[in-house]
Write an enzyme that holds these catalytic residues in place. Structure first.
Site, mmCIF file in Angstrom:
data_model
loop_
_atom_site.group_PDB
_atom_site.id
_atom_site.type_symbol
_atom_site.label_atom_id
_atom_site.label_comp_id
_atom_site.label_asym_id
_atom_site.label_seq_id
_atom_site.Cartn_x
_atom_site.Cartn_y
_atom_site.Cartn_z
ATOM 1 N N HIS A 215 0.808 -1.224 0.000
ATOM 2 C CA HIS A 215 0.000 0.000 0.000
ATOM 3 C C HIS A 215 0.840 1.273 0.000
ATOM 4 O O HIS A 215 0.415 2.305 -0.509
ATOM 5 C CB HIS A 215 -0.980 0.007 1.177
ATOM 6 C CG HIS A 215 -0.365 0.303 2.507
ATOM 7 N ND1 HIS A 215 0.338 -0.645 3.231
ATOM 8 C CD2 HIS A 215 -0.331 1.444 3.253
ATOM 9 C CE1 HIS A 215 0.756 -0.104 4.366
ATOM 10 N NE2 HIS A 215 0.369 1.158 4.414
ATOM 11 N N ASP A 216 2.057 1.225 0.535
ATOM 12 C CA ASP A 216 2.902 2.425 0.575
ATOM 13 C C ASP A 216 4.047 2.378 -0.433
ATOM 14 O O ASP A 216 5.016 3.125 -0.299
ATOM 15 C CB ASP A 216 3.476 2.611 1.990
ATOM 16 C CG ASP A 216 2.518 3.358 2.908
ATOM 17 O OD1 ASP A 216 1.571 3.986 2.394
ATOM 18 O OD2 ASP A 216 2.724 3.321 4.134
ATOM 19 N N LYS A 219 5.552 5.588 -1.843
ATOM 20 C CA LYS A 219 6.429 6.475 -1.085
ATOM 21 C C LYS A 219 7.866 6.426 -1.590
ATOM 22 O O LYS A 219 8.697 7.226 -1.147
ATOM 23 C CB LYS A 219 6.369 6.133 0.403
ATOM 24 C CG LYS A 219 5.051 6.592 1.037
ATOM 25 C CD LYS A 219 5.035 6.397 2.543
ATOM 26 C CE LYS A 219 3.733 6.919 3.142
ATOM 27 N NZ LYS A 219 3.658 6.706 4.605
ATOM 28 N N HIS A 244 1.665 9.800 -3.073
ATOM 29 C CA HIS A 244 2.177 8.430 -3.011
ATOM 30 C C HIS A 244 1.126 7.397 -3.399
ATOM 31 O O HIS A 244 1.472 6.324 -3.906
ATOM 32 C CB HIS A 244 2.747 8.122 -1.614
ATOM 33 C CG HIS A 244 1.733 7.781 -0.573
ATOM 34 N ND1 HIS A 244 1.044 8.724 0.139
ATOM 35 C CD2 HIS A 244 1.297 6.574 -0.102
ATOM 36 C CE1 HIS A 244 0.242 8.133 1.001
ATOM 37 N NE2 HIS A 244 0.371 6.818 0.880
ATOM 38 N N HIS A 268 -6.576 3.809 -0.310
ATOM 39 C CA HIS A 268 -6.509 3.544 1.134
ATOM 40 C C HIS A 268 -6.482 4.809 1.993
ATOM 41 O O HIS A 268 -6.550 4.710 3.224
ATOM 42 C CB HIS A 268 -5.316 2.623 1.466
ATOM 43 C CG HIS A 268 -3.965 3.271 1.409
ATOM 44 N ND1 HIS A 268 -3.232 3.375 0.241
ATOM 45 C CD2 HIS A 268 -3.192 3.832 2.383
ATOM 46 C CE1 HIS A 268 -2.074 3.966 0.504
ATOM 47 N NE2 HIS A 268 -2.022 4.254 1.794
ATOM 48 N N HIS A 269 -6.404 5.987 1.361
ATOM 49 C CA HIS A 269 -6.527 7.234 2.125
ATOM 50 C C HIS A 269 -7.845 7.956 1.834
ATOM 51 O O HIS A 269 -8.012 9.121 2.207
ATOM 52 C CB HIS A 269 -5.347 8.164 1.842
ATOM 53 C CG HIS A 269 -4.128 7.829 2.644
ATOM 54 N ND1 HIS A 269 -4.055 8.001 4.006
ATOM 55 C CD2 HIS A 269 -2.928 7.303 2.262
ATOM 56 C CE1 HIS A 269 -2.860 7.607 4.433
ATOM 57 N NE2 HIS A 269 -2.162 7.176 3.400
#
Length: 358
Positions: A215-216, A219, A244, A268-269
């Protein structure tokens, strides 16, 4: 390349002009090919039936069966045949027609021997690549046929292999920050547990787990100075960080088999009340996997040590999340998370040193 029992590549020269035929045969023999010759299309077809020919050099203008008509007949006899056409300067249209019918290339008379040598090698190399692809495709078909019962498990295995490098990149990124080390692994495990709790299928649970691991990934495109900043972010820095999720979904986009995993990473944000990013989705517009990841990430942020805050106990974190249910977090997802924490009493995560902590 197809070859006879001695390992020599066999070439067929087809031209109704004997001097040209002999000159080409002599040159190719000097290149260590086994060369056969034919003065007509009919004779060429006989040679193709008699020998394992890898490459055919063929004149376009011949009495009887022309080169244009010979090409498809030759390929019918030897589907793996590489064909080079020999054409006059004013006959490019016929040469193009031959290529449409299966020839690989054409040379214009008069032919430079150096050009001929290079064209022959190109055609044989391309033929070899096509053979390898054909053999690979045949092998794949046979594997699918014999392993139908294992298809689902094999597909999951291939998906894990395809994202392994990306997971390694995430781990390397998180390793730079002691507060973030293991974050994606923790989010993945918790998200999978929530997904099971809300009743998703085993396949969907595994997709949520993979999405949590990745998920990240976006970044990677975030400046380290911003990632490692201990104080509050400026508006510009926050806008930079928000990218990101877009970068992550773009990185994963070529892996088309990931499917819903990509939308989970992108979303997801998002927030239940529609005030999240990047698309401002609201409620059930947000993919379920993304809603689960969002809740798991907030829980992980609250229940692990950060440079700017002390970690909360699982019970304290759940109490804090209750204030976000219905605004930031899907109430159904919150209830599932609260049930999990209440059932376990505590969630065991990997701490900063790699051991177990409660």
């Amino acid at each position: 390349m197809a070859a006879d029992s001695s390992g020599t590549v066999q070439v067929l020269v087809v031209d109704d002009e004997e001097p040209i035929r002999n000159a080409l045969k002599k040159f190719l023999a000097q290149q260590q090919f086994e060369v056969y010759a034919a003065g007509s299309g009919e004779e060429a077809l006989q040679q193709l039936r008699r020998h394992r020919i890898s490459l055919m050099l063929c004149d376009i203008r011949m009495p009887g069966t022309s080169g244009v008509d010979l090409v498809p007949q030759a390929i019918e006899i030897e589907p793996e045949l590489a064909i080079l056409m020999l054409t006059a300067v004013n006959d490019a249209t016929s040469a193009a027609l031959c290529m449409q019918r299966g020839a690989m290339d054409y040379l214009t008379k008069p032919i430079e021997l150096a050009d001929l040598g290079r064209a022959v090698q190109r055609a044989l190399k391309r033929r070899e690549m096509l053979l390898e692809n054909r053999h690979l495709n045949q092998w794949l078909k046979e594997e699918v046929t014999t392993r139908t019962a294992e298809l689902h498990r094999e597909r999951q295995k291939l998906e894990r292999i395809s994202v392994a490098t990306l997971e390694a990149l995430v781990n390397a990124l998180e390793a730079k920050d002691p507060y973030m080390r293991g974050h994606s692994a923790r989010v993945a495990d918790l998200s999978a547990t929530i997904a099971h709790q809300v009743g998703l299928s085993d396949e969907e649970v595994e997709q949520v787990r993979v999405a949590g691991r990745l998920h990240d990934i976006g970044k990677i495109g975030t400046r380290e100075a911003v990632l490692n900043k201990e104080g509050a972010l400026t508006p510009d820095e926050f806008e930079h960080v928000k990218q990101h999720v877009l970068i992550g979904s773009q990185i994963l986009a070529p892996l088309v088999h990931l499917g819903d995993i990509i939308s989970a990473v992108r979303g997801h944000h998002e927030r239940w009340d529609g005030t999240g990013y990047p698309d401002g989705l609201r409620g059930e517009q947000i993919p379920m996997a993304a809603r689960i990841l969002g809740a798991a990430e907030v829980y992980d942020a609250l229940s692990t040590s950060r440079a700017y805050q002390e970690k909360l106990t699982p019970e304290q974190a759940i109490q804090r999340l209750a204030d976000l249910s219905g605004t930031v977090i899907d109430p159904t997802v919150y209830d599932a998370l609260a049930t999990i924490v209440g059932r376990r009493g505590t969630l065991v995560f990997l701490d900063e040193g790699g051991g177990a902590a409660t």
